[in-house]
Scaffold this active site. Structure first.
Site, PDB file in Angstrom:
ATOM      1  N   ILE A 105     -18.543 100.707  51.909  1.00 27.17           N
ATOM      2  CA  ILE A 105     -18.262  99.270  51.781  1.00 27.17           C
ATOM      3  C   ILE A 105     -19.563  98.463  51.780  1.00 27.17           C
ATOM      4  O   ILE A 105     -19.752  97.567  50.946  1.00 27.17           O
ATOM      5  CB  ILE A 105     -17.318  98.798  52.923  1.00 27.17           C
ATOM      6  CG1 ILE A 105     -15.975  99.526  52.811  1.00 27.17           C
ATOM      7  CG2 ILE A 105     -17.125  97.288  52.881  1.00 27.17           C
ATOM      8  CD1 ILE A 105     -15.047  99.349  54.010  1.00 27.17           C
ATOM      9  N   HIS A 154      -7.120  90.804  59.645  1.00 29.77           N
ATOM     10  CA  HIS A 154      -7.352  92.196  59.230  1.00 29.77           C
ATOM     11  C   HIS A 154      -6.668  92.471  57.891  1.00 29.77           C
ATOM     12  O   HIS A 154      -5.893  93.413  57.745  1.00 29.77           O
ATOM     13  CB  HIS A 154      -6.842  93.169  60.314  1.00 29.77           C
ATOM     14  CG  HIS A 154      -7.627  94.449  60.346  1.00 29.77           C
ATOM     15  ND1 HIS A 154      -8.121  94.996  61.494  1.00 29.77           N
ATOM     16  CD2 HIS A 154      -8.019  95.294  59.351  1.00 29.77           C
ATOM     17  CE1 HIS A 154      -8.762  96.123  61.225  1.00 29.77           C
ATOM     18  NE2 HIS A 154      -8.721  96.315  59.909  1.00 29.77           N
ATOM     19  N   GLN A 155      -6.975  91.618  56.923  1.00 30.76           N
ATOM     20  CA  GLN A 155      -6.319  91.753  55.622  1.00 30.76           C
ATOM     21  C   GLN A 155      -7.269  92.228  54.531  1.00 30.76           C
ATOM     22  O   GLN A 155      -6.878  92.324  53.366  1.00 30.76           O
ATOM     23  CB  GLN A 155      -5.650  90.429  55.204  1.00 30.76           C
ATOM     24  CG  GLN A 155      -6.594  89.389  54.592  1.00 30.76           C
ATOM     25  CD  GLN A 155      -5.863  88.172  54.064  1.00 30.76           C
ATOM     26  OE1 GLN A 155      -5.288  87.416  54.842  1.00 30.76           O
ATOM     27  NE2 GLN A 155      -5.873  87.965  52.763  1.00 30.76           N
ATOM     28  N   ALA A 156      -8.531  92.550  54.909  1.00 30.18           N
ATOM     29  CA  ALA A 156      -9.513  92.878  53.869  1.00 30.18           C
ATOM     30  C   ALA A 156      -9.068  94.063  53.006  1.00 30.18           C
ATOM     31  O   ALA A 156      -9.373  94.140  51.834  1.00 30.18           O
ATOM     32  CB  ALA A 156     -10.872  93.171  54.503  1.00 30.18           C
ATOM     33  N   PHE A 157      -8.298  94.976  53.616  1.00 26.46           N
ATOM     34  CA  PHE A 157      -7.878  96.184  52.871  1.00 26.46           C
ATOM     35  C   PHE A 157      -6.692  95.911  51.956  1.00 26.46           C
ATOM     36  O   PHE A 157      -6.331  96.748  51.140  1.00 26.46           O
ATOM     37  CB  PHE A 157      -7.465  97.281  53.879  1.00 26.46           C
ATOM     38  CG  PHE A 157      -6.129  97.000  54.520  1.00 26.46           C
ATOM     39  CD1 PHE A 157      -6.009  96.091  55.549  1.00 26.46           C
ATOM     40  CD2 PHE A 157      -4.982  97.619  54.050  1.00 26.46           C
ATOM     41  CE1 PHE A 157      -4.774  95.800  56.111  1.00 26.46           C
ATOM     42  CE2 PHE A 157      -3.739  97.342  54.606  1.00 26.46           C
ATOM     43  CZ  PHE A 157      -3.640  96.429  55.641  1.00 26.46           C
ATOM     44  N   THR A 165     -16.024  92.163  58.692  1.00 31.06           N
ATOM     45  CA  THR A 165     -14.795  92.778  58.165  1.00 31.06           C
ATOM     46  C   THR A 165     -14.695  94.215  58.676  1.00 31.06           C
ATOM     47  O   THR A 165     -13.934  95.006  58.139  1.00 31.06           O
ATOM     48  CB  THR A 165     -14.794  92.807  56.616  1.00 31.06           C
ATOM     49  OG1 THR A 165     -15.989  93.459  56.179  1.00 31.06           O
ATOM     50  CG2 THR A 165     -14.700  91.424  56.014  1.00 31.06           C
ATOM     51  N   SER A 166     -15.483  94.540  59.702  1.00 32.58           N
ATOM     52  CA  SER A 166     -15.528  95.934  60.152  1.00 32.58           C
ATOM     53  C   SER A 166     -14.601  96.168  61.344  1.00 32.58           C
ATOM     54  O   SER A 166     -13.446  96.538  61.156  1.00 32.58           O
ATOM     55  CB  SER A 166     -16.968  96.326  60.470  1.00 32.58           C
ATOM     56  OG  SER A 166     -17.028  97.696  60.698  1.00 32.58           O
ATOM     57  N   ARG A 167     -15.084  95.936  62.537  1.00 32.54           N
ATOM     58  CA  ARG A 167     -14.227  96.024  63.726  1.00 32.54           C
ATOM     59  C   ARG A 167     -14.629  94.894  64.663  1.00 32.54           C
ATOM     60  O   ARG A 167     -15.830  94.612  64.844  1.00 32.54           O
ATOM     61  CB  ARG A 167     -14.389  97.367  64.445  1.00 32.54           C
ATOM     62  CG  ARG A 167     -13.691  98.542  63.754  1.00 32.54           C
ATOM     63  CD  ARG A 167     -12.157  98.414  63.789  1.00 32.54           C
ATOM     64  NE  ARG A 167     -11.483  99.519  63.128  1.00 32.54           N
ATOM     65  CZ  ARG A 167     -11.103  99.538  61.851  1.00 32.54           C
ATOM     66  NH1 ARG A 167     -11.348  98.494  61.070  1.00 32.54           N
ATOM     67  NH2 ARG A 167     -10.463 100.573  61.350  1.00 32.54           N
TER      68      ARG A 167
HETATM   69  P1  NAI Z   1     -18.673 104.516  55.936  1.00 33.64           P
HETATM   70  O1  NAI Z   1     -18.463 105.629  56.886  1.00 33.64           O
HETATM   71  O2  NAI Z   1     -18.740 104.833  54.466  1.00 33.64           O
HETATM   72  O3  NAI Z   1     -20.001 103.712  56.318  1.00 33.64           O
HETATM   73  C1  NAI Z   1     -20.335 103.360  57.631  1.00 33.64           C
HETATM   74  C2  NAI Z   1     -21.845 103.260  57.694  1.00 33.64           C
HETATM   75  O4  NAI Z   1     -22.198 102.826  59.001  1.00 33.64           O
HETATM   76  C3  NAI Z   1     -22.558 104.601  57.453  1.00 33.64           C
HETATM   77  O5  NAI Z   1     -23.566 104.465  56.485  1.00 33.64           O
HETATM   78  C4  NAI Z   1     -23.132 104.959  58.814  1.00 33.64           C
HETATM   79  O6  NAI Z   1     -24.351 105.675  58.729  1.00 33.64           O
HETATM   80  C5  NAI Z   1     -23.338 103.565  59.401  1.00 33.64           C
HETATM   81  N1  NAI Z   1     -23.505 103.589  60.836  1.00 33.64           N
HETATM   82  C6  NAI Z   1     -23.033 104.481  61.742  1.00 33.64           C
HETATM   83  N2  NAI Z   1     -23.459 104.166  62.978  1.00 33.64           N
HETATM   84  C7  NAI Z   1     -24.229 103.060  62.856  1.00 33.64           C
HETATM   85  C8  NAI Z   1     -24.957 102.261  63.769  1.00 33.64           C
HETATM   86  N3  NAI Z   1     -24.996 102.564  65.075  1.00 33.64           N
HETATM   87  N4  NAI Z   1     -25.617 101.189  63.283  1.00 33.64           N
HETATM   88  C9  NAI Z   1     -25.600 100.898  61.955  1.00 33.64           C
HETATM   89  N5  NAI Z   1     -24.932 101.612  61.041  1.00 33.64           N
HETATM   90  C10 NAI Z   1     -24.254 102.687  61.482  1.00 33.64           C
HETATM   91  O7  NAI Z   1     -17.513 103.482  56.236  1.00 33.64           O
HETATM   92  P2  NAI Z   1     -16.923 102.356  55.271  1.00 33.64           P
HETATM   93  O8  NAI Z   1     -15.790 102.936  54.496  1.00 33.64           O
HETATM   94  O9  NAI Z   1     -18.010 101.687  54.548  1.00 33.64           O
HETATM   95  O10 NAI Z   1     -16.284 101.372  56.347  1.00 33.64           O
HETATM   96  C11 NAI Z   1     -17.087 100.599  57.220  1.00 33.64           C
HETATM   97  C12 NAI Z   1     -16.214 100.007  58.302  1.00 33.64           C
HETATM   98  O11 NAI Z   1     -15.315  99.065  57.711  1.00 33.64           O
HETATM   99  C13 NAI Z   1     -15.269 101.035  58.983  1.00 33.64           C
HETATM  100  O12 NAI Z   1     -15.905 101.630  60.088  1.00 33.64           O
HETATM  101  C14 NAI Z   1     -14.105 100.223  59.380  1.00 33.64           C
HETATM  102  O13 NAI Z   1     -14.248  99.883  60.741  1.00 33.64           O
HETATM  103  C15 NAI Z   1     -14.169  98.965  58.527  1.00 33.64           C
HETATM  104  N6  NAI Z   1     -13.012  98.770  57.668  1.00 33.64           N
HETATM  105  C16 NAI Z   1     -12.332  97.590  57.747  1.00 33.64           C
HETATM  106  C17 NAI Z   1     -11.249  97.334  56.948  1.00 33.64           C
HETATM  107  C18 NAI Z   1     -10.520  96.031  56.979  1.00 33.64           C
HETATM  108  O14 NAI Z   1      -9.419  95.920  56.415  1.00 33.64           O
HETATM  109  N7  NAI Z   1     -11.068  94.991  57.586  1.00 33.64           N
HETATM  110  C19 NAI Z   1     -10.752  98.360  56.020  1.00 33.64           C
HETATM  111  C20 NAI Z   1     -11.575  99.555  55.970  1.00 33.64           C
HETATM  112  C21 NAI Z   1     -12.653  99.756  56.793  1.00 33.64           C
END
Ligand code: NAI
Length: 344
Positions: free
Chosen positions: A155, A292-295, A229-231
């Site tokens: 993302i 939490h609607q980004a997805f 948009t993460s957690r």
């Molecule tokens: P991903 O696993 O592809 O990328 C996460 C990145 O964070 C990786 O590059 C990893 O190396 C990095 N990371 C790990 N620990 C870290 C730290 N301590 N400091 C900085 N970076 C660190 O995950 P993706 O798919 O990009 O998703 C990211 C986040 O988005 C998910 O963890 C999830 O919580 C959130 N999310 C939110 C949604 C929503 O509807 N709001 C939907 C989908 C995901």
């Protein structure tokens, strides 16, 4: 493995899973309630539980699921901070949907950012009331501004690309920087100090919890715009509120919130919200909250349903799954999978 107890089911989940299960290969029981120690008995007699971001799968719930004979926890999301995967190891397998539409989330992050800085949310309400005044709607150009992207996985990298399209200078921070990208990686302190906008795309871990706190906020540029948009728990909500009241933070765009699990996804329009911090944040003119609607796009919902059911089918057929989660994989950067493709 064909009997699935499906928790926290919403109408859009039921529609997408019924569509993905047209051949009725799986028997799915949809429960509106979330999975917790109080509701875990509903999983009795099922092979698998299907859960989402706010189901609470702690040690107690895992032990109860395991005692009930449930063999698989199938997360229909990417993040898994709500499941104690270390405790699950050896007891019950956990699978997830690692990617369903990173574009959905990255595009929502940009939508929130543009809405906030161009005051679209205010203008929309004004013009509906036939108020065509521009007073108080002045925004700023993104072009030429610096954005800090924290977490450059699927993302974060798409979001960084969108920002480059807007002519922004992109700075990145990741604990494990991508080797195959042309991103400019800097330290976290440099992200705080140099960014006009900071967007969060890293997972919630012990290390990232409250990475936005009183100290980091003090290092940020005055007027910084935060996009999460993460957690939710990446941000200490009380510190965020103080930062906004002090005018240190210029705006906050939140699709996630620390204490969202009892509030988000429900209609409280006729009720009093007990969370004072959330209520105060929402009352701020420079805070936008989506629940939490980004997805939530058609593409993502369909991918989530297809991948979840194929995870379960693969597990049933092969006794393993490409999308299995285990704490060893997480902790040691790649589980040796010494059990011939299974984590245990
Ligand atoms: P991903 O696993 O592809 O990328 C996460 C990145 O964070 C990786 O590059 C990893 O190396 C990095 N990371 C790990 N620990 C870290 C730290 N301590 N400091 C900085 N970076 C660190 O995950 P993706 O798919 O990009 O998703 C990211 C986040 O988005 C998910 O963890 C999830 O919580 C959130 N999310 C939110 C949604 C929503 O509807 N709001 C939907 C989908 C995901």
């Amino acid at each position: 493995m064909n009997k699935i107890a499906f928790f926290d089911a919403k109408d859009y989940d039921m529609a997408s899973f019924k569509n993905a299960n047209k051949d009725e290969r799986f028997e799915i029981k949809f429960y509106e309630t979330k999975l917790s120690i109080d509701t875990v008995n509903l999983a009795n007699g099922y092979d698998c539980v299907c859960i989402f971001v706010n189901d609470n799968v702690d040690k107690e719930v895992i032990d109860a699921l395991s005692a009930a004979g449930v063999k698989l926890i199938a997360l229909r999301c990417a993040g898994y901070n709500n499941v104690d995967i270390e405790h699950a190891f050896g007891k019950i397998h956990v699978v997830r949907v690692p990617a369903y539409s990173p574009y959905a989330v990255a595009e929502h992050a940009m939508a929130l950012l543009l809405t906030s800085i161009r005051r679209i949310h205010k203008a929309y309400i004004r013009t509906r009331d036939h108020n065509f005044s521009l007073s108080g709607l002045t925004g700023f150009d993104l072009h030429g501004k610096t954005v800090g992207v924290v977490g450059t996985g699927k993302i974060g990298r798409i979001f960084a690309g969108i920002c480059k399209g807007f002519g922004m200078n992109v700075l990145a921070y990741d604990k494990f920087p991508a080797k195959d990208s042309d991103l400019t990686y800097v330290t976290l302190d440099e992200i705080w100090e140099r960014s006009d906008v900071i967007s969060f795309h890293c997972p919630l871990t012990d290390e990232t919890k409250h990475m936005v706190n009183k100290e980091s906020i003090a290092k940020m540029k005055k007027g910084v715009v935060l996009v999460n948009t993460s957690r939710g728990a990446l941000i200490d909500s009380e510190a965020l509120l103080e930062g906004i009241k002090d005018r240190q933070i210029g705006a906050a765009c939140l699709d996630v919130y620390e204490e969202e699990s009892d509030v988000f996804f429900h209609d409280f329009s006729g009720h009093i919200i007990n969370d004072d911090i959330l209520a105060r944040l929402i009352s701020m003119p420079n805070v936008i909250v989506t629940s939490h609607q980004a997805f939530l796009t058609n593409e993502a919902l369909s991918n989530i349903a297809d991948t979840t059911l194929s995870n379960i089918a693969q597990f049933e057929k092969e006794g393993r799954c490409d999308n299995e989660l285990c704490y060893k994989c997480e902790k040691f950067g790649g589980c040796p999978q010494e059990h011939k493709g299974k984590c245990f």
